[in-house]
Design an enzyme around this catalytic site. Sequence first.
Site, PDB file in Angstrom:
ATOM      1  N   HIS A 126       0.853  -1.184   0.000  1.00  0.00           N
ATOM      2  CA  HIS A 126       0.000   0.000   0.000  1.00  0.00           C
ATOM      3  C   HIS A 126       0.892   1.238   0.000  1.00  0.00           C
ATOM      4  O   HIS A 126       1.026   1.926   1.013  1.00  0.00           O
ATOM      5  CB  HIS A 126      -0.942  -0.028   1.207  1.00  0.00           C
ATOM      6  N   HIS A 158      -5.825   1.816  -4.128  1.00  0.00           N
ATOM      7  CA  HIS A 158      -5.553   0.660  -3.259  1.00  0.00           C
ATOM      8  C   HIS A 158      -4.046   0.421  -3.047  1.00  0.00           C
ATOM      9  O   HIS A 158      -3.579   0.464  -1.918  1.00  0.00           O
ATOM     10  CB  HIS A 158      -6.239  -0.583  -3.843  1.00  0.00           C
TER      11      HIS A 158
HETATM   12  P1  13P Z   1      -4.500  -9.770   3.627  1.00  0.00           P
HETATM   13  O1  13P Z   1      -4.343  -9.409   5.095  1.00  0.00           O
HETATM   14  O2  13P Z   1      -5.566 -10.801   3.425  1.00  0.00           O
HETATM   15  O3  13P Z   1      -3.175 -10.149   3.023  1.00  0.00           O
HETATM   16  O4  13P Z   1      -5.041  -8.474   2.873  1.00  0.00           O
HETATM   17  C1  13P Z   1      -4.339  -7.285   2.898  1.00  0.00           C
HETATM   18  C2  13P Z   1      -4.508  -6.497   1.663  1.00  0.00           C
HETATM   19  O5  13P Z   1      -3.684  -5.650   1.368  1.00  0.00           O
HETATM   20  C3  13P Z   1      -5.669  -6.765   0.785  1.00  0.00           C
HETATM   21  O6  13P Z   1      -5.524  -6.159  -0.454  1.00  0.00           O
HETATM   22 ZN    ZN Z   2      -4.138  -4.429  -0.390  1.00  0.00          ZN
END
Ligand code: 13P
Ligand code: ZN
Length: 272
Positions: free
Chosen positions: A142, A211
Amino acid sequence: MNIENMKFIQNFKKIANDAWLKGWHERNGGNITYRLTQEEVSGVKGIINDDSEYTPIGVTVKNLANEYFLVTGSGKFIRNMTVCLEENAGLIKVDEKGENYKIVWGLINGARPTSEVTSHLMSHSIKKEKTKGTYRVIMHSHTTNAIALTFVLPLDGKVFTRELWEMATECPVVFPGGIGIVPWMVPGGAPIAEATGKLMKKHDVVIWAHHGMFCAGETLDLTFGLMDTVEKSAEILVKVLSMGGKKQTITSQNFRDLAKDFNVNISEEYLI
Ligand code: 13P
Ligand code: ZN
């Protein structure tokens, strides 16, 4: 041998910690997967538990049949990979049809692989085919600045590629294949995995609008380095836009000269 002493495990933990320190992995944000080599699979054979149930992947990844992956857990924090790996990550094995996986080590206390396992395995499958097996890593982070840009730039891979190349001279050398953009989609399922996989045929970098980023690479180090380079370029662009925008920049001819001297192929589609 203790699995924790194996080189790929140590590399995985180091990259997870480095990525956490970069500020890319708030809470459980992001996930990392690594496809083991034959030697690494032989090295872990003694600790593998084959009894667990298979779970559907959600897509078919035939060329990943019988492959093993180290995967982060769903809801687990990247910052905790160095604290206790078997609680926060695990090894999974894909079945002989490429349709299901099972947990064979780690992910203890009922933990499950990342909710993005379908996007990861789809991307691994495409990259394995395209690179004759040399690519082994998919990383989803992210990354703050790349995400911020998806609110401002048109959601067009050509625009992102050109803008980010212009922010640091060596960018076209690090990601000559450019960047693909997935418009906003519900994460964690087969549709976003298919959309990401399609773009992975051409790019090593795919940005999910509003995202985060997906990067693919040969090694954990190279994949981390790619993520870092794109995100740094995005940070420069955010600063430039905040200062009122470009007053001068790198030209298309500059990029052609760079490509020649650095011996990289960069597509003319980005140089108009
Ligand atoms: P997870 O904890 O399932 O890996 O999800 C985190 C995430 O970044 C979803 O896009
Ligand atoms: Zn994610």
